[in-house]
Design a protein around this motif. Structure first.
Motif, PDB file in Angstrom:
ATOM      1  N   GLY A 111       0.779  -1.224   0.000  1.00  0.00           N
ATOM      2  CA  GLY A 111       0.000   0.000   0.000  1.00  0.00           C
ATOM      3  C   GLY A 111       0.812   1.276   0.000  1.00  0.00           C
ATOM      4  N   GLU A 112       2.129   1.148   0.095  1.00  0.00           N
ATOM      5  CA  GLU A 112       2.987   2.336   0.082  1.00  0.00           C
ATOM      6  C   GLU A 112       3.065   2.886  -1.338  1.00  0.00           C
ATOM      7  N   GLY A 113       2.862   4.189  -1.491  1.00  0.00           N
ATOM      8  CA  GLY A 113       2.995   4.832  -2.787  1.00  0.00           C
ATOM      9  C   GLY A 113       1.813   4.583  -3.705  1.00  0.00           C
ATOM     10  N   ASP A 114       1.884   5.169  -4.892  1.00  0.00           N
ATOM     11  CA  ASP A 114       0.816   5.085  -5.890  1.00  0.00           C
ATOM     12  C   ASP A 114       1.391   4.428  -7.138  1.00  0.00           C
ATOM     13  N   VAL A 115       1.182   3.108  -7.262  1.00  0.00           N
ATOM     14  CA  VAL A 115       1.739   2.330  -8.374  1.00  0.00           C
ATOM     15  C   VAL A 115       0.609   1.577  -9.072  1.00  0.00           C
TER      16      VAL A 115
END
Length: 286
Positions: free
Chosen positions: A109-113
């Protein structure tokens, strides 16, 4: 709004100068000639690959990037506060897309990928990555870019010819009997990649001129009399068939935009020298 960065893999066959100009990140696949290992489009150029192929007795192998290869790129870009759109070779041909998905899940869930299966190969989808990077530079949102990729992927048509069926046969794409039959009778199968990202035969004709004429008929059925945008891919050192087909298509259709790129070592390992690919889109798409 954070900056959007496009990530792809080496099978997109995007020329290095374009990748550098647009800030496109590329994760390479590996190519193996026996015990010798190379990074596609990093330590082995398309020209070098096809030159080595001439003197190689066996079949070169290819290897997808690991999830950790993608994870390292994703984490670096996230640390730079970038939004990532990662577009890859058809999942029907390689586990590369799956590796990118696993890397995405490892971020927890870390970041927007966002990871996308191109359901295509070579510069046909490489051009979609280039167009997306250009849109990002112009300030388009992630949703707008993802929607444009889906539209172009839906509207694009691909027809390709191989000089020999040997490489597709060795890679398990067609049977040995079919390969021998085609070689003996000079049968030229016209192939495509379907919406599911799988290779399918469109037609088979005898001889190159008839193959070209049939491709024109297929394009007319999809796009009428034109105009069209045209993307061509071929193999370095063996471009005669591509040159002839491109001239025929330019003379027949009002080609609005034209782009050409070399088939890289990973795609070339499965199609062989002398391959010609024609990607067609409605005019104004690229």
């Amino acid at each position: 709004m954070s900056e959007i960065v496009l990530v792809t893999d080496s099978t997109a066959d995007i020329p290095s100068e374009i990748r550098e100009r647009l800030g496109i990140e590329m994760v390479p696949l590996q190519v193996l000639f026996g015990e010798e290992s190379y990074l596609d489009n990093v330590t082995l150029s398309p020209a070098q690959f096809f030159e080595k192929l001439k003197g190689f007795g066996g079949m070169p192998k290819t290897s997808q990037p690991s999830p950790n290869d993608f994870l390292a790129v994703f984490q670096r870009l996230i640390a730079e506060r970038k939004t990532v759109i990662s577009v890859h070779l058809s999942s029907a041909f390689s586990g590369t897309y799956q590796s990118a998905l696993i890397a995405q899940s490892m971020l927890e869930g870390e970041g927007d990928v966002t990871v996308i299966d191109s359901k295509s190969a070579s510069y046909g989808y490489g051009m979609l990555v280039v167009k997306s990077a250009e849109l990002a530079k112009q300030g388009a949102s992630k949703a707008e870019i993802v929607a444009e990729i889906a539209r172009l992927r839906r509207e694009m048509r691909l027809y390709f010819l191989v000089d020999t069926l040997e490489y597709l046969q060795r890679g398990g794409r067609i049977g040995k009997a079919a390969a021998l039959f085609g070689t003996l009778l000079n049968i030229k199968p016209i192939l495509t990649i379907g919406g599911d990202g799988v290779i399918y035969p469109v037609d088979k004709v005898r001889g190159q001129k008839r193959a070209f004429a049939r491709i024109i008929e297929l394009i007319e059925a999809d796009f009428g009399a034109g105009p069209i945008d045209l993307i061509a891919v071929d193999t370095p050192g063996d471009t005669q068939a591509a040159d002839e087909l491109i001239e025929v298509l330019k003379g027949k259709f009002g080609v609005r935009q034209f782009h050409r790129s070399e088939i890289g070592s990973v795609v070339g390992a499965h199609t062989g020298p002398g391959t010609v690919g024609i990607f067609v889109l409605p005019a104004g798409s690229v």
